[in-house]
Design an enzyme around this catalytic site. Structure first.
Site, PDB file in Angstrom:
ATOM      1  N   GLN A   1      -8.766   2.819  -1.131  1.00 39.92           N
ATOM      2  CA  GLN A   1      -8.445   3.172  -2.517  1.00 39.92           C
ATOM      3  C   GLN A   1      -9.350   4.288  -3.029  1.00 39.92           C
ATOM      4  OE1 GLN A   1      -8.756  -0.454  -4.742  1.00 39.92           O
ATOM      5  NE2 GLN A   1      -7.034  -1.428  -3.692  1.00 39.92           N
TER       6      GLN A   1
ATOM      7  N   SER B   1       0.823  -1.204   0.000  1.00 41.39           N
ATOM      8  CA  SER B   1       0.000   0.000   0.000  1.00 41.39           C
ATOM      9  C   SER B   1       0.860   1.257   0.000  1.00 41.39           C
ATOM     10  CB  SER B   1      -0.923   0.001   1.226  1.00 41.39           C
ATOM     11  OG  SER B   1      -1.845  -1.053   1.170  1.00 41.39           O
TER      12      SER B   1
ATOM     13  N   ASP C   1      -7.934  -7.156   3.954  1.00 44.66           N
ATOM     14  CA  ASP C   1      -6.950  -7.981   3.245  1.00 44.66           C
ATOM     15  C   ASP C   1      -6.567  -9.237   4.025  1.00 44.66           C
ATOM     16  OD1 ASP C   1      -6.826  -6.341   1.047  1.00 44.66           O
ATOM     17  OD2 ASP C   1      -5.067  -5.238   1.728  1.00 44.66           O
TER      18      ASP C   1
END
Length: 432
Positions: A168, A23, A314
């Protein structure tokens, strides 16, 4: 497609320096490209997704040199990107396509963003809609899928509340806000990972706001930086889980990222019985880093739902795959987002675990994986459907099975953790 055979048993023992955080690597690369002057990024992620971001920035006219885990980027400034000669290919990377959409919306040229077959199935409306509210001209295939056609132009500010908390999406809006005409604000019910805000500050942007509300001032002077990417905790969770499955294991993850928006997974593991300690914590480039020490301990099991889900999205496949090694099993709810990841992660994980003998109940928004009272897992042939996190979760679960497990298309782990199988082999007393 390469297969990988996982033999069970052994112990996890050793110290690991994890590859750079995915990330953070994405964000550093994008901001370094639109900053003024050179940036030097150490421990940049080896993940294929992060290499896709670098390639897209090269196509936009940015000079980039790579040497092992070091990336040097000659920043061109906010207005220095060039129109690409062909479609930008994000390959499998949702972070690349969504965040770059925010940047490209404010340019003075048109561009096209596409990806592989998996990425072209993933929903893009959640990014398109807020950017259109800012004045962006974006069109997707069938309205909601890549390729995205972006006609760059003037943007105006927006005060946007995200319907689903997704980092995101927040990042795309903030990056577009760099090109707007005032202060762009994003509000979210759950504080998603804040690496974009941290990185923007490091490069010189003005970020304001309180918990759950983030504002960015337009047209800052971003300046190239020398930065080190922390180790990737999300990848480390698979190794932590291996140590929690194999008795007598002891593991240290060195210099791993400990951003508070990412460490809820450690809190959850501790809450279900894991022996985890965090040491030598320090601040580096606005990010917390430290060492995570793990020892084998029997797990009780538990439930993940509500606000926890966005904070551990995740890691959920791996946490669910721990179910057969717990007393009470693992149950996940409110995680419908897992169905629109690289695969339908709920269905794909359930199928893989069921093939190994686990008792799994699938829900529209999650699943329940029964505990050890149902019996041990057994080796099987499993298909992660090209999904890197499912492949790693099933590989770790296979360590505690009876008999060998064969994982189809195992090289897909390269999307996020190319070194995964090699690292696991080094840490174990039995071959992988």
């Amino acid at each position: 497609m390469a297969k990988k055979t996982i033999s069970p048993g052994g112990t996890i023992d050793g110290v690991v320096e994890l590859p750079g955080d995915k990330s953070i690597s994405h964000r550093y690369a994008i901001l370094a490209a639109i900053a003024e002057g050179p940036s030097d990024l150490s421990n940049y992620a080896t993940a294929a997704d992060c290499q896709s971001t670098l390639q897209c920035m090269r196509q936009l006219g940015v000079a980039i040199k790579t040497n092992d885990h070091r990336v040097q980027i000659a920043g061109v400034g906010l207005d220095g990107l060039k129109a690409p000669k062909r479609a930008l290919d994000a390959e499998n990377s949702g972070s690349t396509i969504r965040m770059l959409t925010g940047v490209l919306a404010g340019q003075r040229f048109s561009s096209s963003l596409t990806g592989d077959s998996s990425l072209r199935r993933r929903p893009m409306r959640r990014v398109i809609e807020p950017l259109r509210l800012m004045g962006a001209d974006i069109h997707g295939q069938d309205g909601d899928r890549a390729p995205l056609e972006i006609r760059g132009g003037s943007l105006h500010v927006v005060d946007y509340t995200t319907p689903i908390p997704i980092a995101q999406v927040k990042s795309a809006i903030l990056l577009a806000g760099l090109y707007a005409d005032g202060v762009t604000t994003v509000q979210e019910a759950v504080c998603t990972r804040d690496h974009t805000e941290v990185a923007l500050r490091e490069f010189g942007a003005t970020i304001e706001g309180k918990r759950g509300t983030i504002g960015i001032h337009s047209r800052p002077k971003l300046t190239g930086r020398q930065l080190t990417v922390p180790g990737d905790l999300s990848g480390g969770v698979f190794l932590i889980s291996a140590a929690l499955i194999l008795p007598d294991s002891s593991l240290m993850l060195h210099n791993v990222g400990l951003n508070p928006t990412r460490t809820r997974v450690l809190d959850f593991l501790i809450s279900i019985g894991a022996s985890i300690k965090v040491a030598t914590v320090q601040m580096q480039n606005g990010e917390l880093i430290g060492d995570v020490v793990v020892h084998y301990a029997p797990l009780v099991g538990g439930e993940i739902s509500g606000l926890q889900v966005a904070e551990m999205i995740d890691e959920l496949p791996m946490l669910a795959a721990l179910g057969p090694f717990t007393e009470k099993g693992i149950e996940v709810h409110d995680a419908r987002e897992l169905r629109v990841k690289e695969s339908d992660r709920i269905a794909t994980l359930a199928q893989g675990l069921q093939a190994m003998g686990a008792q799994v109940t699938e829900f529209p928004d999650g699943l329940r994986v029964e505990g050890r009272s149902v019996g041990k897992l057994r080796g099987a042939k499993v298909d992660p459907q090209g999904d890197h996190r499912i492949a790693m979760a099933l590989a770790v679960a296979a360590l505690g099975a009876e008999g060998d497990t064969v994982i189809r298309d195992a090289e897909c782990v390269g999307v996020s953790f190319p070194e995964f199988f090699g690292t696991l082999e080094k840490l174990r007393g039995a071959p992988v």
